[in-house]
Design a protein around this motif. Sequence first.
Motif, mmCIF file in Angstrom:
data_model
loop_
_atom_site.group_PDB
_atom_site.id
_atom_site.type_symbol
_atom_site.label_atom_id
_atom_site.label_comp_id
_atom_site.label_asym_id
_atom_site.label_seq_id
_atom_site.Cartn_x
_atom_site.Cartn_y
_atom_site.Cartn_z
ATOM 1 N N ALA A 91 0.812 -1.208 0.000
ATOM 2 C CA ALA A 91 0.000 0.000 0.000
ATOM 3 C C ALA A 91 0.848 1.261 0.000
ATOM 4 O O ALA A 91 1.730 1.433 0.844
ATOM 5 N N GLY A 92 0.574 2.140 -0.961
ATOM 6 C CA GLY A 92 1.226 3.439 -0.995
ATOM 7 C C GLY A 92 0.307 4.541 -0.519
ATOM 8 O O GLY A 92 0.746 5.550 0.028
ATOM 9 N N ALA A 93 -1.005 4.338 -0.718
ATOM 10 C CA ALA A 93 -1.982 5.350 -0.320
ATOM 11 C C ALA A 93 -3.379 4.749 -0.334
ATOM 12 O O ALA A 93 -3.655 3.782 -1.054
ATOM 13 N N LEU A 94 -4.243 5.362 0.478
ATOM 14 C CA LEU A 94 -5.666 5.019 0.494
ATOM 15 C C LEU A 94 -6.443 6.296 0.226
ATOM 16 O O LEU A 94 -6.283 7.289 0.945
ATOM 17 N N LEU A 95 -7.277 6.276 -0.804
ATOM 18 C CA LEU A 95 -8.063 7.436 -1.188
ATOM 19 C C LEU A 95 -9.518 7.248 -0.779
ATOM 20 O O LEU A 95 -10.131 6.207 -1.080
ATOM 21 N N LEU A 96 -10.061 8.242 -0.097
ATOM 22 C CA LEU A 96 -11.448 8.211 0.351
ATOM 23 C C LEU A 96 -12.172 9.389 -0.297
ATOM 24 O O LEU A 96 -11.880 10.547 0.009
ATOM 25 N N ILE A 97 -13.094 9.076 -1.206
ATOM 26 C CA ILE A 97 -13.775 10.103 -1.989
ATOM 27 C C ILE A 97 -15.112 10.450 -1.327
ATOM 28 O O ILE A 97 -15.746 9.619 -0.675
ATOM 29 N N GLY A 98 -15.557 11.672 -1.523
ATOM 30 C CA GLY A 98 -16.814 12.119 -0.944
ATOM 31 C C GLY A 98 -18.000 11.293 -1.415
ATOM 32 O O GLY A 98 -17.999 10.724 -2.507
ATOM 33 N N ALA A 99 -19.019 11.217 -0.573
ATOM 34 C CA ALA A 99 -20.262 10.510 -0.872
ATOM 35 C C ALA A 99 -21.292 10.896 0.169
ATOM 36 O O ALA A 99 -20.949 11.438 1.226
ATOM 37 N N ASP A 100 -22.552 10.581 -0.117
ATOM 38 C CA ASP A 100 -23.617 10.867 0.836
ATOM 39 C C ASP A 100 -23.805 9.730 1.840
ATOM 40 O O ASP A 100 -24.675 9.820 2.711
ATOM 41 N N THR A 101 -23.005 8.685 1.709
ATOM 42 C CA THR A 101 -23.243 7.466 2.485
ATOM 43 C C THR A 101 -22.128 7.145 3.475
ATOM 44 O O THR A 101 -22.016 6.010 3.944
ATOM 45 N N TRP A 102 -21.316 8.129 3.822
ATOM 46 C CA TRP A 102 -20.169 7.849 4.682
ATOM 47 C C TRP A 102 -20.549 7.489 6.114
ATOM 48 O O TRP A 102 -19.733 6.930 6.851
ATOM 49 N N GLN A 103 -21.746 7.777 6.523
ATOM 50 C CA GLN A 103 -22.146 7.428 7.886
ATOM 51 C C GLN A 103 -22.784 6.038 7.967
ATOM 52 O O GLN A 103 -23.145 5.588 9.056
ATOM 53 N N ASP A 104 -22.883 5.363 6.830
ATOM 54 C CA ASP A 104 -23.432 4.011 6.831
ATOM 55 C C ASP A 104 -22.497 3.048 7.557
ATOM 56 O O ASP A 104 -21.262 3.164 7.458
ATOM 57 N N GLN A 105 -23.052 2.104 8.245
ATOM 58 C CA GLN A 105 -22.279 1.117 9.003
ATOM 59 C C GLN A 105 -21.339 0.323 8.100
ATOM 60 O O GLN A 105 -20.271 -0.125 8.533
ATOM 61 N N SER A 106 -21.700 0.168 6.844
ATOM 62 C CA SER A 106 -20.901 -0.630 5.910
ATOM 63 C C SER A 106 -19.498 -0.067 5.683
ATOM 64 O O SER A 106 -18.604 -0.784 5.224
ATOM 65 N N ASN A 107 -19.286 1.201 6.018
ATOM 66 C CA ASN A 107 -17.984 1.835 5.790
ATOM 67 C C ASN A 107 -17.040 1.734 6.987
ATOM 68 O O ASN A 107 -15.925 2.262 6.939
ATOM 69 N N GLN A 108 -17.449 1.072 8.031
ATOM 70 C CA GLN A 108 -16.619 0.997 9.231
ATOM 71 C C GLN A 108 -15.296 0.273 8.985
ATOM 72 O O GLN A 108 -14.258 0.651 9.540
ATOM 73 N N LYS A 109 -15.313 -0.757 8.153
ATOM 74 C CA LYS A 109 -14.086 -1.520 7.902
ATOM 75 C C LYS A 109 -13.007 -0.655 7.248
ATOM 76 O O LYS A 109 -11.841 -0.702 7.646
ATOM 77 N N ILE A 110 -13.411 0.143 6.267
ATOM 78 C CA ILE A 110 -12.403 0.962 5.577
ATOM 79 C C ILE A 110 -11.925 2.094 6.483
ATOM 80 O O ILE A 110 -10.759 2.508 6.419
#
Length: 207
Positions: free
Chosen positions: A69-88
């Motif tokens: 891994a050199g970098a992790l990119l997190l792009i904007g979205a309306d769903t960032w508070q969803d539980q499904s994103n906890q792992k990332i």
Amino acid sequence: MKKIYMYVLDTMADWENGYLLQGLTLQKMAGKSQYELQTVSTSKKAIKTSGGVTIVPDITIEEIDETKAGALLLIGADTWQDQSNQKILELSKSFLEKNILVAAICGATLGLANKGILNSYHHTSNALFFLKGSPNYQGEKYYEDTVAVMDRNLITASSAGSLLWARYILENLELYSKETIEAWYNYFSSGKVDYFGELMNSFHLKM
């Protein structure tokens, strides 16, 4: 070859990574490819971006190789508070602790705020009140009212900061010479043809 992992999710603001993707293509002109971009998500099920583009992720979160891994990119979205994103978001915290670059823009900064990550880094977002909506955010003293901020191995940006955000990522990864990055940034921020000439000529410089 090192990997740049770009997390993709439904409602992703697909325009916010445009400048960075263009900047990564310059690796061909530089005559060397140090980084490969891979899209990653919670599954390999196709996601639909805010702009209506369908993206099938290359890999799942479980397939990420931290040793590459050199970098992790997190792009904007309306769903960032969803539980499904906890792992990332947990992986983001791990990457930062291991001095691997994490770059978040727009709504993704709210995800970081929810994990308490912004409580110890200088950062920005769409607005301070946007982050203060998170019950875990206590980083007001580190907030900067500007479009993009780089603090150590964390880069954050507002929805209006995608160009400077991309510049900071290119600089942090040391992809090109200072002359190349400066000319690239000046060209895309002004559109002046002289800077395009400087950009082309910069590839004759020592990279």
